[in-house]
Design an enzyme around this catalytic site. Structure first.
Site, PDB file in Angstrom:
ATOM      1  N   ARG A 144      27.725  55.470  53.164  1.00 46.59           N
ATOM      2  CA  ARG A 144      28.298  56.715  53.684  1.00 46.59           C
ATOM      3  C   ARG A 144      27.669  56.975  55.043  1.00 46.59           C
ATOM      4  O   ARG A 144      26.544  56.559  55.292  1.00 46.59           O
ATOM      5  CB  ARG A 144      27.980  57.888  52.750  1.00 46.59           C
ATOM      6  CG  ARG A 144      28.525  57.727  51.329  1.00 46.59           C
ATOM      7  CD  ARG A 144      30.035  57.888  51.262  1.00 46.59           C
ATOM      8  NE  ARG A 144      30.556  57.838  49.897  1.00 46.59           N
ATOM      9  CZ  ARG A 144      31.175  56.797  49.358  1.00 46.59           C
ATOM     10  NH1 ARG A 144      31.341  55.694  50.054  1.00 46.59           N
ATOM     11  NH2 ARG A 144      31.633  56.852  48.125  1.00 46.59           N
ATOM     12  N   THR A 158      36.659  60.517  29.968  1.00 41.36           N
ATOM     13  CA  THR A 158      36.757  61.967  30.211  1.00 41.36           C
ATOM     14  C   THR A 158      37.780  62.677  29.328  1.00 41.36           C
ATOM     15  O   THR A 158      38.806  62.090  28.953  1.00 41.36           O
ATOM     16  CB  THR A 158      37.143  62.217  31.688  1.00 41.36           C
ATOM     17  OG1 THR A 158      37.520  63.589  31.860  1.00 41.36           O
ATOM     18  CG2 THR A 158      38.318  61.367  32.130  1.00 41.36           C
ATOM     19  N   GLU A 168      39.793  64.662  30.433  1.00 42.39           N
ATOM     20  CA  GLU A 168      41.046  64.729  31.214  1.00 42.39           C
ATOM     21  C   GLU A 168      42.093  63.755  30.652  1.00 42.39           C
ATOM     22  O   GLU A 168      43.274  63.876  30.935  1.00 42.39           O
ATOM     23  CB  GLU A 168      40.779  64.407  32.680  1.00 42.39           C
ATOM     24  CG  GLU A 168      40.209  65.562  33.473  1.00 42.39           C
ATOM     25  CD  GLU A 168      41.178  66.731  33.615  1.00 42.39           C
ATOM     26  OE1 GLU A 168      42.240  66.548  34.211  1.00 42.39           O
ATOM     27  OE2 GLU A 168      40.853  67.822  33.122  1.00 42.39           O
ATOM     28  N   TYR A 188      44.043  61.148  38.471  1.00 47.89           N
ATOM     29  CA  TYR A 188      42.663  60.910  38.011  1.00 47.89           C
ATOM     30  C   TYR A 188      42.650  60.591  36.511  1.00 47.89           C
ATOM     31  O   TYR A 188      42.042  59.606  36.077  1.00 47.89           O
ATOM     32  CB  TYR A 188      41.801  62.152  38.300  1.00 47.89           C
ATOM     33  CG  TYR A 188      40.445  62.126  37.613  1.00 47.89           C
ATOM     34  CD1 TYR A 188      39.390  61.381  38.124  1.00 47.89           C
ATOM     35  CD2 TYR A 188      40.228  62.857  36.431  1.00 47.89           C
ATOM     36  CE1 TYR A 188      38.149  61.357  37.486  1.00 47.89           C
ATOM     37  CE2 TYR A 188      38.991  62.840  35.795  1.00 47.89           C
ATOM     38  CZ  TYR A 188      37.956  62.086  36.326  1.00 47.89           C
ATOM     39  OH  TYR A 188      36.738  62.066  35.688  1.00 47.89           O
ATOM     40  N   LYS A 243      41.482  57.117  34.733  1.00 50.55           N
ATOM     41  CA  LYS A 243      40.407  57.112  33.733  1.00 50.55           C
ATOM     42  C   LYS A 243      40.885  56.513  32.410  1.00 50.55           C
ATOM     43  O   LYS A 243      40.124  55.880  31.691  1.00 50.55           O
ATOM     44  CB  LYS A 243      39.887  58.531  33.499  1.00 50.55           C
ATOM     45  CG  LYS A 243      38.881  58.987  34.539  1.00 50.55           C
ATOM     46  CD  LYS A 243      37.526  58.297  34.346  1.00 50.55           C
ATOM     47  CE  LYS A 243      36.524  58.739  35.381  1.00 50.55           C
ATOM     48  NZ  LYS A 243      35.246  58.028  35.297  1.00 50.55           N
TER      49      LYS A 243
END
Ligand code: NAP
Ligand code: F7E
Length: 323
Positions: A36, A126, A128, A150, A154
């Site tokens: 980064r 997750t 989710e 997402y 996943k």
């Protein structure tokens, strides 16, 4: 002899807490750090462990860097926590999310298969994945219906983990973790956005807080408790998948009420709704059943939502006061 662990996503919330836990247990901890242009080690510093972790440069999109990380670390345990993990961003960068959060898992599993097939593998799955819920309380047998790019990525990561377990006998587990938060949660996630705003509003540095849909409900726990479950999953005789949750659900609205009232404010005086923050498809409610984790791992959440929110508000007040 000390065990070696490799953590992807070591600079994230869970990577930092897990590193601390493993260091306390005497592990040699290697952390994969993606390049980064600005500082990404602040969480490791916050927990006072930056100097104790061996950082290896690498990226989930670059298989060769993962192979090198496996060779250099000689890891017995690999925790794959690296991901593009912000749900809202996944609609704006769906392909990138699929690559990092989805296919990145296969990269890590292949690196293990090519270097040390005996290494144990933890995949950060997750809640989710349940998305448009099929059962009012979700456990390991509840069918999935993800609602975001997402969640879809996943779900791929989860099933490829199960597939390597079934195909190659990899000791691979999927921890289906419900939302977990802390004072080092990313500021874009709703709990931290709220506790940071409470601190700023209380100290006169921000007039209002703009949120999206505050009637959604989540099963929120403390990240420090949840990383313990990750470790426990890799210490079992057999690899398996586990739901990690508190078994309680609360709306974003009620969470705001808890956070604002802790500093003597009424959330209704400060929270404004911004329709632009609504998501194209929403996960309205999540509520996990962690019974299997309790029976098999002896794990249960220790921190209540109220305790968690107080911990976060107090940390944000200190931070804002210093800034
Ligand atoms: P986080 O704070 O967003 O951390 C994500 C980590 O992934 C960061 O260290 C990030 O590095 C790294 N990363 C991103 N792209 C990468 C790439 N291409 N290669 C290597 N590393 C990369 O997430 P978290 O809350 O700690 O969650 C940890 C994992 O659990 C994630 O996989 C998340 O999806 C999953 N999960 C989280 C929750 C939750 O409630 N927190 C619940 C269930 C599952 P930079 O810091 O350099 O960006
Ligand atoms: O949203 C609503 C939003 O972004 C929670 C990730 O760690 O947990 C996390 O995903 C709820 C949603 O977390 C704002 O619409 C309202 O209903 O904090 P969040 P998330 O989407 O549940 C799961 C388990 C993961 O795996 C993910 O990686 O809050 N909400 N207003 C808002 N959310 C945000 N971020 N910002 C708002 O202004």
């Amino acid at each position: 002899m000390n065990k070696q662990a490799l953590i992807t996503g070591v600079t994230g919330q869970d990577g930092a807490y897990l590193s601390k836990l493993l260091l306390e247990k005497g592990y040699e901890v290697f952390g994969l750090v993606a390049r980064r242009s600005s500082d990404s080690l602040w969480r490791l510093r916050y927990l006072g462990i930056e100097q104790q972790i061996k950082l290896l440069e690498g990226d989930l999109l670059d298989l060769s860097s993962l192979i090198r990380a496996m060779e250099e670390s000689e890891a017995d345990e690999v925790y794959n926590l690296g991901a593009q993990s912000f749900v809202a961003t996944s609609w704006k960068q769906p392909i990138f999310t699929a690559q990092v959060t989805g296919v990145g898992v296969t990269h890590m599993l292949e690196a293990i298969r090519l270097t040390n097939p005996k290494a144990r593998f933890y995949q950060a799955s997750t809640s989710e994945m349940y998305g448009l819920i099929k059962e009012s309380v979700q456990d390991e047998n509840t069918p999935f219906h993800p609602r975001s790019p997402y969640g879809v990525a996943k779900l791929y990561g989860h099933w490829i983990t199960v597939n390597y377990r079934e195909s190659f006998d990899t000791f691979a587990v999927g921890g289906i973790l419900f939302n977990h938060e802390s004072p080092i949660r990313g500021i874009e996630f709703v709990t931290r956005k709220v506790t940071d705003a409470v601190a700023r509003i209380k100290l006169g540095k921000q007039p209002k807080l703009y949120l999206g849909n505050i009637d959604t409900k989540r099963d929120w726990g403390f990240a420090g408790d949840y990383v313990e479950a990750m470790w426990l999953m890799l210490q079992q005789d057999r690899p398996d998948d586990y739901v990690i949750a508190t078994g309680k659900t609360t709306s974003v609205r009620n969470m705001c009420e808890i956070a604002f009232s802790y500093v003597g404010l009424n959330y209704q005086d400060y929270v404004e709704i911004d329709p632009a923050l609504y998501r194209p498809a929403e996960v309205e409610i999540l509520l996990g059943n962690p019974a299997k984790a309790k029976v098999n791992l002896g794990w249960e959440a220790k921190t209540t939502l109220e305790e968690l929110i107080v911990m976060m508000v107090e940390a944000d007040i200190k931070r804002v006061e210093k800034a």
